[in-house]
Write a protein that holds these residues in place. Sequence first.
Motif, PDB file in Angstrom:
ATOM      1  N   THR A   1      12.581 -27.037 -14.861  1.00  8.85           N
ATOM      2  CA  THR A   1      11.902 -27.087 -16.155  1.00  8.85           C
ATOM      3  C   THR A   1      11.502 -25.703 -16.667  1.00  8.85           C
ATOM      4  O   THR A   1      11.132 -25.557 -17.825  1.00  8.85           O
ATOM      5  CB  THR A   1      10.644 -27.966 -16.063  1.00  8.85           C
ATOM      6  N   ALA A   2      11.547 -24.726 -15.819  1.00  5.48           N
ATOM      7  CA  ALA A   2      11.189 -23.362 -16.224  1.00  5.48           C
ATOM      8  C   ALA A   2      11.682 -22.407 -15.149  1.00  5.48           C
ATOM      9  O   ALA A   2      12.179 -22.832 -14.105  1.00  5.48           O
ATOM     10  CB  ALA A   2       9.675 -23.234 -16.407  1.00  5.48           C
ATOM     11  N   GLN A   3      11.553 -21.137 -15.421  1.00  2.09           N
ATOM     12  CA  GLN A   3      11.857 -20.124 -14.416  1.00  2.09           C
ATOM     13  C   GLN A   3      11.049 -18.878 -14.713  1.00  2.09           C
ATOM     14  O   GLN A   3      10.566 -18.685 -15.826  1.00  2.09           O
ATOM     15  CB  GLN A   3      13.343 -19.790 -14.361  1.00  2.09           C
ATOM     16  N   GLU A   4      10.886 -18.055 -13.687  1.00  2.00           N
ATOM     17  CA  GLU A   4      10.162 -16.802 -13.860  1.00  2.00           C
ATOM     18  C   GLU A   4      10.920 -15.701 -13.133  1.00  2.00           C
ATOM     19  O   GLU A   4      11.295 -15.852 -11.982  1.00  2.00           O
ATOM     20  CB  GLU A   4       8.749 -16.904 -13.286  1.00  2.00           C
ATOM     21  N   TRP A   5      11.148 -14.596 -13.820  1.00  2.00           N
ATOM     22  CA  TRP A   5      11.760 -13.444 -13.181  1.00  2.00           C
ATOM     23  C   TRP A   5      10.670 -12.471 -12.776  1.00  2.00           C
ATOM     24  O   TRP A   5       9.546 -12.508 -13.290  1.00  2.00           O
ATOM     25  CB  TRP A   5      12.788 -12.777 -14.105  1.00  2.00           C
ATOM     26  N   ALA A   6      10.990 -11.621 -11.856  1.00  2.00           N
ATOM     27  CA  ALA A   6      10.045 -10.602 -11.406  1.00  2.00           C
ATOM     28  C   ALA A   6      10.831  -9.459 -10.770  1.00  2.00           C
ATOM     29  O   ALA A   6      12.002  -9.618 -10.411  1.00  2.00           O
ATOM     30  CB  ALA A   6       9.058 -11.185 -10.394  1.00  2.00           C
ATOM     31  N   ILE A   7      10.179  -8.332 -10.662  1.00  3.05           N
ATOM     32  CA  ILE A   7      10.734  -7.184  -9.959  1.00  3.05           C
ATOM     33  C   ILE A   7       9.644  -6.647  -9.042  1.00  3.05           C
ATOM     34  O   ILE A   7       8.480  -6.542  -9.430  1.00  3.05           O
ATOM     35  CB  ILE A   7      11.167  -6.063 -10.928  1.00  3.05           C
ATOM     36  N   GLU A   8      10.032  -6.317  -7.827  1.00  3.85           N
ATOM     37  CA  GLU A   8       9.150  -5.586  -6.926  1.00  3.85           C
ATOM     38  C   GLU A   8       9.924  -4.360  -6.469  1.00  3.85           C
ATOM     39  O   GLU A   8      11.064  -4.469  -6.018  1.00  3.85           O
ATOM     40  CB  GLU A   8       8.747  -6.425  -5.722  1.00  3.85           C
ATOM     41  N   ALA A   9       9.315  -3.208  -6.633  1.00  6.76           N
ATOM     42  CA  ALA A   9       9.986  -1.964  -6.263  1.00  6.76           C
ATOM     43  C   ALA A   9       9.011  -1.049  -5.545  1.00  6.76           C
ATOM     44  O   ALA A   9       7.808  -1.069  -5.803  1.00  6.76           O
ATOM     45  CB  ALA A   9      10.530  -1.264  -7.509  1.00  6.76           C
ATOM     46  N   LYS A  10       9.550  -0.271  -4.648  1.00  5.95           N
ATOM     47  CA  LYS A  10       8.768   0.773  -4.001  1.00  5.95           C
ATOM     48  C   LYS A  10       9.408   2.096  -4.403  1.00  5.95           C
ATOM     49  O   LYS A  10      10.630   2.230  -4.379  1.00  5.95           O
ATOM     50  CB  LYS A  10       8.783   0.619  -2.488  1.00  5.95           C
ATOM     51  N   ILE A  11       8.567   3.031  -4.815  1.00 11.30           N
ATOM     52  CA  ILE A  11       9.091   4.330  -5.238  1.00 11.30           C
ATOM     53  C   ILE A  11       8.410   5.452  -4.461  1.00 11.30           C
ATOM     54  O   ILE A  11       7.261   5.314  -4.034  1.00 11.30           O
ATOM     55  CB  ILE A  11       8.899   4.570  -6.752  1.00 11.30           C
TER      56      ILE A  11
ATOM     57  N   VAL B   1       6.596  -6.105 -11.488  1.00 11.73           N
ATOM     58  CA  VAL B   1       6.827  -6.394 -12.901  1.00 11.73           C
ATOM     59  C   VAL B   1       6.866  -7.908 -13.064  1.00 11.73           C
ATOM     60  O   VAL B   1       7.606  -8.592 -12.349  1.00 11.73           O
ATOM     61  CB  VAL B   1       8.156  -5.788 -13.401  1.00 11.73           C
ATOM     62  N   GLN B   2       6.062  -8.407 -13.982  1.00 13.97           N
ATOM     63  CA  GLN B   2       6.070  -9.816 -14.349  1.00 13.97           C
ATOM     64  C   GLN B   2       6.425  -9.915 -15.823  1.00 13.97           C
ATOM     65  O   GLN B   2       6.107  -9.011 -16.600  1.00 13.97           O
ATOM     66  CB  GLN B   2       4.715 -10.462 -14.094  1.00 13.97           C
ATOM     67  N   PRO B   3       7.068 -11.014 -16.243  1.00 14.33           N
ATOM     68  CA  PRO B   3       7.476 -11.131 -17.638  1.00 14.33           C
ATOM     69  C   PRO B   3       6.289 -11.145 -18.594  1.00 14.33           C
ATOM     70  O   PRO B   3       5.259 -11.729 -18.308  1.00 14.33           O
ATOM     71  CB  PRO B   3       8.237 -12.450 -17.695  1.00 14.33           C
ATOM     72  N   SER B   4       6.468 -10.513 -19.729  1.00 16.59           N
ATOM     73  CA  SER B   4       5.464 -10.507 -20.785  1.00 16.59           C
ATOM     74  C   SER B   4       5.444 -11.880 -21.464  1.00 16.59           C
ATOM     75  O   SER B   4       6.500 -12.471 -21.692  1.00 16.59           O
ATOM     76  CB  SER B   4       5.826  -9.434 -21.813  1.00 16.59           C
ATOM     77  N   SER B   5       4.272 -12.356 -21.808  1.00 16.28           N
ATOM     78  CA  SER B   5       4.181 -13.672 -22.464  1.00 16.28           C
ATOM     79  C   SER B   5       4.770 -13.639 -23.874  1.00 16.28           C
ATOM     80  O   SER B   5       5.209 -14.664 -24.384  1.00 16.28           O
ATOM     81  CB  SER B   5       2.730 -14.149 -22.522  1.00 16.28           C
ATOM     82  N   THR B   6       4.811 -12.472 -24.512  1.00 10.42           N
ATOM     83  CA  THR B   6       5.352 -12.390 -25.870  1.00 10.42           C
ATOM     84  C   THR B   6       6.873 -12.407 -25.896  1.00 10.42           C
ATOM     85  O   THR B   6       7.477 -12.757 -26.898  1.00 10.42           O
ATOM     86  CB  THR B   6       4.852 -11.123 -26.592  1.00 10.42           C
TER      87      THR B   6
END
Length: 166
Positions: A59-69, A139-144
Amino acid sequence: MANETKLARRYKWEVNTGTALIPVWTAVLGVVEFKPSTEPVNQLDFDYDASGDKGYKKTAQEWAIEAKIAVKQDDGTFVTATVHTFLKTASRSFNAASVVHMRYYDRNGNSDAWEGYGIIGWSDEGGDAEQLGQATITVQPSSTSPGLTQISSPVNLQFEILGGCL
């Protein structure tokens, strides 16, 4: 003949440090780990007609990024790399200033190329005196503008602009 697996460093990650009208794609420097993900939200979807077998529907999905720099600084002035300052500032901002336009893509030019708008989280890593400075960025998706859009690989576009010569 066996195929080799892709190396973990295959992604290039860039943020737009310009404007929406005139984007300036700036590479995120010092990426040590980069983990993009897309997680589904599944809801139980069954009724009496399903003979007792349960099923689910996405019914939905969420993308994300996790990075180490590795946090980069000039050795003489101790000024942090501009792109790192840009991300850290966004992580401490609110509203539109907290949203970063970004893209990531496979360095080999395959179709794994995505663009979106995300909210930045920044966490400096601790460590002993012998370690280099590192930070974890989430990084999480922006609601806009929560979706990721598949894009043409910038690697392929550069190749086409140069007339097939890289």
